[in-house]
Design a protein around this motif. Structure first.
Motif, PDB file in Angstrom:
ATOM      1  N   GLN A  50       0.826  -1.202   0.000  1.00 29.29           N
ATOM      2  CA  GLN A  50       0.000   0.000   0.000  1.00 29.29           C
ATOM      3  C   GLN A  50       0.862   1.256   0.000  1.00 29.29           C
ATOM      4  N   PHE A  51       1.988   1.228   0.709  1.00 28.82           N
ATOM      5  CA  PHE A  51       2.832   2.407   0.823  1.00 28.82           C
ATOM      6  C   PHE A  51       4.012   2.404  -0.144  1.00 28.82           C
ATOM      7  N   ALA A  52       4.093   1.421  -1.027  1.00 22.77           N
ATOM      8  CA  ALA A  52       5.220   1.338  -1.957  1.00 22.77           C
ATOM      9  C   ALA A  52       5.306   2.581  -2.833  1.00 22.77           C
ATOM     10  N   GLY A  53       4.174   3.082  -3.305  1.00 24.47           N
ATOM     11  CA  GLY A  53       4.172   4.274  -4.144  1.00 24.47           C
ATOM     12  C   GLY A  53       4.687   5.488  -3.393  1.00 24.47           C
ATOM     13  N   VAL A  54       4.242   5.645  -2.150  1.00 28.78           N
ATOM     14  CA  VAL A  54       4.688   6.770  -1.331  1.00 28.78           C
ATOM     15  C   VAL A  54       6.182   6.634  -1.046  1.00 28.78           C
ATOM     16  N   ASP A  55       6.612   5.422  -0.713  1.00 27.92           N
ATOM     17  CA  ASP A  55       8.036   5.205  -0.451  1.00 27.92           C
ATOM     18  C   ASP A  55       8.881   5.541  -1.675  1.00 27.92           C
ATOM     19  N   ALA A  56       8.388   5.195  -2.866  1.00 22.09           N
ATOM     20  CA  ALA A  56       9.116   5.494  -4.096  1.00 22.09           C
ATOM     21  C   ALA A  56       9.193   7.000  -4.326  1.00 22.09           C
ATOM     22  N   LEU A  57       8.091   7.716  -4.054  1.00 18.40           N
ATOM     23  CA  LEU A  57       8.096   9.175  -4.197  1.00 18.40           C
ATOM     24  C   LEU A  57       9.090   9.825  -3.238  1.00 18.40           C
ATOM     25  N   ILE A  58       9.118   9.341  -2.020  1.00 15.47           N
ATOM     26  CA  ILE A  58      10.051   9.884  -1.031  1.00 15.47           C
ATOM     27  C   ILE A  58      11.490   9.623  -1.472  1.00 15.47           C
ATOM     28  N   ALA A  59      11.768   8.414  -1.929  1.00 15.92           N
ATOM     29  CA  ALA A  59      13.119   8.077  -2.374  1.00 15.92           C
ATOM     30  C   ALA A  59      13.535   8.954  -3.547  1.00 15.92           C
ATOM     31  N   ARG A  60      12.605   9.168  -4.492  1.00 17.10           N
ATOM     32  CA  ARG A  60      12.916  10.023  -5.644  1.00 17.10           C
ATOM     33  C   ARG A  60      13.181  11.460  -5.195  1.00 17.10           C
ATOM     34  N   ALA A  61      12.348  11.973  -4.301  1.00 22.31           N
ATOM     35  CA  ALA A  61      12.539  13.346  -3.806  1.00 22.31           C
ATOM     36  C   ALA A  61      13.876  13.480  -3.086  1.00 22.31           C
ATOM     37  N   GLU A  62      14.255  12.476  -2.315  1.00 21.50           N
ATOM     38  CA  GLU A  62      15.536  12.519  -1.612  1.00 21.50           C
ATOM     39  C   GLU A  62      16.702  12.488  -2.597  1.00 21.50           C
ATOM     40  N   ARG A  63      16.572  11.669  -3.646  1.00 22.48           N
ATOM     41  CA  ARG A  63      17.629  11.627  -4.672  1.00 22.48           C
ATOM     42  C   ARG A  63      17.760  12.978  -5.357  1.00 22.48           C
ATOM     43  N   GLU A  64      16.594  13.535  -5.745  1.00 25.38           N
ATOM     44  CA  GLU A  64      16.611  14.821  -6.441  1.00 25.38           C
ATOM     45  C   GLU A  64      17.158  15.924  -5.546  1.00 25.38           C
ATOM     46  N   ALA A  65      16.829  15.899  -4.281  1.00 28.10           N
ATOM     47  CA  ALA A  65      17.335  16.908  -3.350  1.00 28.10           C
ATOM     48  C   ALA A  65      18.852  16.775  -3.212  1.00 28.10           C
ATOM     49  N   GLY A  66      19.331  15.543  -3.209  1.00 25.52           N
ATOM     50  CA  GLY A  66      20.774  15.321  -3.102  1.00 25.52           C
ATOM     51  C   GLY A  66      21.526  15.776  -4.334  1.00 25.52           C
ATOM     52  N   GLU A  67      20.838  15.816  -5.461  1.00 27.68           N
ATOM     53  CA  GLU A  67      21.472  16.227  -6.712  1.00 27.68           C
ATOM     54  C   GLU A  67      21.539  17.742  -6.862  1.00 27.68           C
ATOM     55  N   LEU A  68      20.779  18.471  -6.067  1.00 22.56           N
ATOM     56  CA  LEU A  68      20.791  19.930  -6.162  1.00 22.56           C
ATOM     57  C   LEU A  68      22.131  20.470  -5.676  1.00 22.56           C
ATOM     58  N   SER A  69      22.673  21.414  -6.410  1.00 25.90           N
ATOM     59  CA  SER A  69      23.891  22.063  -5.930  1.00 25.90           C
ATOM     60  C   SER A  69      23.473  23.208  -5.025  1.00 25.90           C
TER      61      SER A  69
END
Length: 104
Positions: A50-69
């Motif tokens: 049930q929470f796999a989609g939310v977990d994937a969104l969080i992981a993507r947001a964390e990756r994208e945030a880490g990529e920001l300079s």
């Protein structure tokens, strides 16, 4: 199908309670514990699914945030006085300061 034996340790009161519940369910202790564990695993799997989609969104947001300079990071924005009051009011609700009968 070959069966595997698993040994568990528990205190006497827990063991007795499990025996009573198994008996009421018409099962031996082994079947009762397997049934309980299987139900728990199914529940955990359903929650994870049930929470796999939310977990994937969080992981993507964390990756994208880490990529920001540092240059791409937004500058903090000052709140207006009205926004500050709204934030304080919301925090008061969260912390229970605005409940009737609650002394601040």
């Amino acid at each position: 199908m070959a069966k595997t034996r698993i040994s568990i340790s528990l205190d006497q009161a827990q063991a007795e309670r499990i025996r009573r519940h198994a008996e009421r369910a018409g099962m031996d202790v082994s079947a009762y514990l397997v049934h309980a564990a299987t139900r728990q695993m199914a529940e955990s799997d359903a929650i994870e699914e049930q929470f796999a989609g939310v977990d994937a969104l969080i992981a993507r947001a964390e990756r994208e945030a880490g990529e920001l300079s540092g240059e791409q990071a937004a500058e903090p924005v000052e709140l207006t006085e009205q926004e500050r009051r709204e934030v304080e009011e919301a925090l008061g609700l969260i912390h229970g300061h605005d409940r009737p009968g609650h002394a601040a």
